[in-house]
Design a protein around this motif. Structure first.
Motif, PDB file in Angstrom:
ATOM      1  N   GLY A  74      47.048   6.072  71.180  1.00 28.19           N
ATOM      2  CA  GLY A  74      48.125   7.013  71.451  1.00 28.19           C
ATOM      3  C   GLY A  74      48.812   7.483  70.183  1.00 28.19           C
ATOM      4  O   GLY A  74      49.042   8.679  69.986  1.00 28.19           O
ATOM      5  N   GLN A  75      49.147   6.549  69.312  1.00 27.23           N
ATOM      6  CA  GLN A  75      49.789   6.902  68.050  1.00 27.23           C
ATOM      7  C   GLN A  75      48.854   7.710  67.152  1.00 27.23           C
ATOM      8  O   GLN A  75      49.275   8.663  66.500  1.00 27.23           O
ATOM      9  CB  GLN A  75      50.263   5.643  67.316  1.00 27.23           C
ATOM     10  CG  GLN A  75      51.429   4.949  67.991  1.00 27.23           C
ATOM     11  CD  GLN A  75      52.684   5.807  67.997  1.00 27.23           C
ATOM     12  OE1 GLN A  75      52.996   6.490  67.036  1.00 27.23           O
ATOM     13  NE2 GLN A  75      53.385   5.771  69.118  1.00 27.23           N
ATOM     14  N   MET A  76      47.577   7.334  67.118  1.00 28.17           N
ATOM     15  CA  MET A  76      46.628   8.066  66.284  1.00 28.17           C
ATOM     16  C   MET A  76      46.468   9.505  66.773  1.00 28.17           C
ATOM     17  O   MET A  76      46.467  10.443  65.979  1.00 28.17           O
ATOM     18  CB  MET A  76      45.277   7.356  66.232  1.00 28.17           C
ATOM     19  CG  MET A  76      44.306   7.988  65.260  1.00 28.17           C
ATOM     20  SD  MET A  76      42.830   6.983  65.060  1.00 28.17           S
ATOM     21  CE  MET A  76      42.907   6.700  63.310  1.00 28.17           C
ATOM     22  N   LEU A  77      46.350   9.689  68.081  1.00 24.62           N
ATOM     23  CA  LEU A  77      46.256  11.042  68.629  1.00 24.62           C
ATOM     24  C   LEU A  77      47.524  11.839  68.322  1.00 24.62           C
ATOM     25  O   LEU A  77      47.451  13.044  68.045  1.00 24.62           O
ATOM     26  CB  LEU A  77      45.994  10.989  70.129  1.00 24.62           C
ATOM     27  CG  LEU A  77      44.588  10.567  70.536  1.00 24.62           C
ATOM     28  CD1 LEU A  77      44.530  10.291  72.039  1.00 24.62           C
ATOM     29  CD2 LEU A  77      43.575  11.628  70.151  1.00 24.62           C
ATOM     30  N   ARG A  79      49.331  11.603  65.678  1.00 23.77           N
ATOM     31  CA  ARG A  79      49.238  12.031  64.274  1.00 23.77           C
ATOM     32  C   ARG A  79      48.398  13.296  64.117  1.00 23.77           C
ATOM     33  O   ARG A  79      48.567  14.044  63.167  1.00 23.77           O
ATOM     34  CB  ARG A  79      48.622  10.929  63.413  1.00 23.77           C
ATOM     35  CG  ARG A  79      49.500   9.736  63.205  1.00 23.77           C
ATOM     36  CD  ARG A  79      48.757   8.677  62.384  1.00 23.77           C
ATOM     37  NE  ARG A  79      49.565   7.506  62.219  1.00 23.77           N
ATOM     38  CZ  ARG A  79      50.472   7.347  61.267  1.00 23.77           C
ATOM     39  NH1 ARG A  79      50.673   8.309  60.403  1.00 23.77           N
ATOM     40  NH2 ARG A  79      51.171   6.235  61.197  1.00 23.77           N
ATOM     41  N   PHE A  80      47.469  13.509  65.035  1.00 25.20           N
ATOM     42  CA  PHE A  80      46.595  14.682  64.963  1.00 25.20           C
ATOM     43  C   PHE A  80      47.059  15.808  65.887  1.00 25.20           C
ATOM     44  O   PHE A  80      46.287  16.706  66.212  1.00 25.20           O
ATOM     45  CB  PHE A  80      45.149  14.280  65.276  1.00 25.20           C
ATOM     46  CG  PHE A  80      44.543  13.430  64.196  1.00 25.20           C
ATOM     47  CD1 PHE A  80      44.173  13.978  62.985  1.00 25.20           C
ATOM     48  CD2 PHE A  80      44.368  12.073  64.389  1.00 25.20           C
ATOM     49  CE1 PHE A  80      43.629  13.197  61.982  1.00 25.20           C
ATOM     50  CE2 PHE A  80      43.817  11.275  63.390  1.00 25.20           C
ATOM     51  CZ  PHE A  80      43.451  11.846  62.182  1.00 25.20           C
ATOM     52  N   GLY A  81      48.324  15.728  66.330  1.00 26.34           N
ATOM     53  CA  GLY A  81      48.884  16.824  67.108  1.00 26.34           C
ATOM     54  C   GLY A  81      48.743  16.709  68.606  1.00 26.34           C
ATOM     55  O   GLY A  81      48.940  17.695  69.323  1.00 26.34           O
TER      56      GLY A  81
END
Length: 101
Positions: A74-77, A79-81
């Motif tokens: 969730g956090q990684m997604l 970061r990519f908007g």
């Protein structure tokens, strides 16, 4: 981190992507592959000369093998908007991407 080298010359040169690493607290993306010029595409049919002199243009092809390790999808997604699509989530995604252009 990025490590790459160029081999060849002219319309047949190739960039070897030896190592690409992107790390943050939510995961890591690693990749390797190559970008190369492939057989020249025919020049477009025109009635007047172009800035390139109507020479055939080299096409380009990219091939990449990648691995994404994530400790919080969730956090990684986010970061990519793409915030709020999922909560949490751990895992690994492996794949091969290839395109001409």
């Amino acid at each position: 981190e990025l490590t790459a080298k160029n081999i060849g010359a002219g319309n047949r040169n190739t960039w070897i992507l030896e190592r690409f690493v992107l790390i943050n607290r939510d995961g890591r993306i690693t990749a390797n592959g190559q970008w190369q010029r492939i057989a020249a595409a025919p020049a477009p049919a025109t009635t007047t000369a172009t800035a390139t002199g109507d020479k055939p243009r080299a096409r380009r092809k990219m091939d990449v093998d990648l691995v994404i390790f994530y400790t919080d999808a969730g956090q990684m997604l986010g970061r990519f908007g793409f915030p709020g699509l999922v909560r949490g989530g751990k895992g690994t995604l492996k794949g091969h991407l290839s395109w001409v252009g």
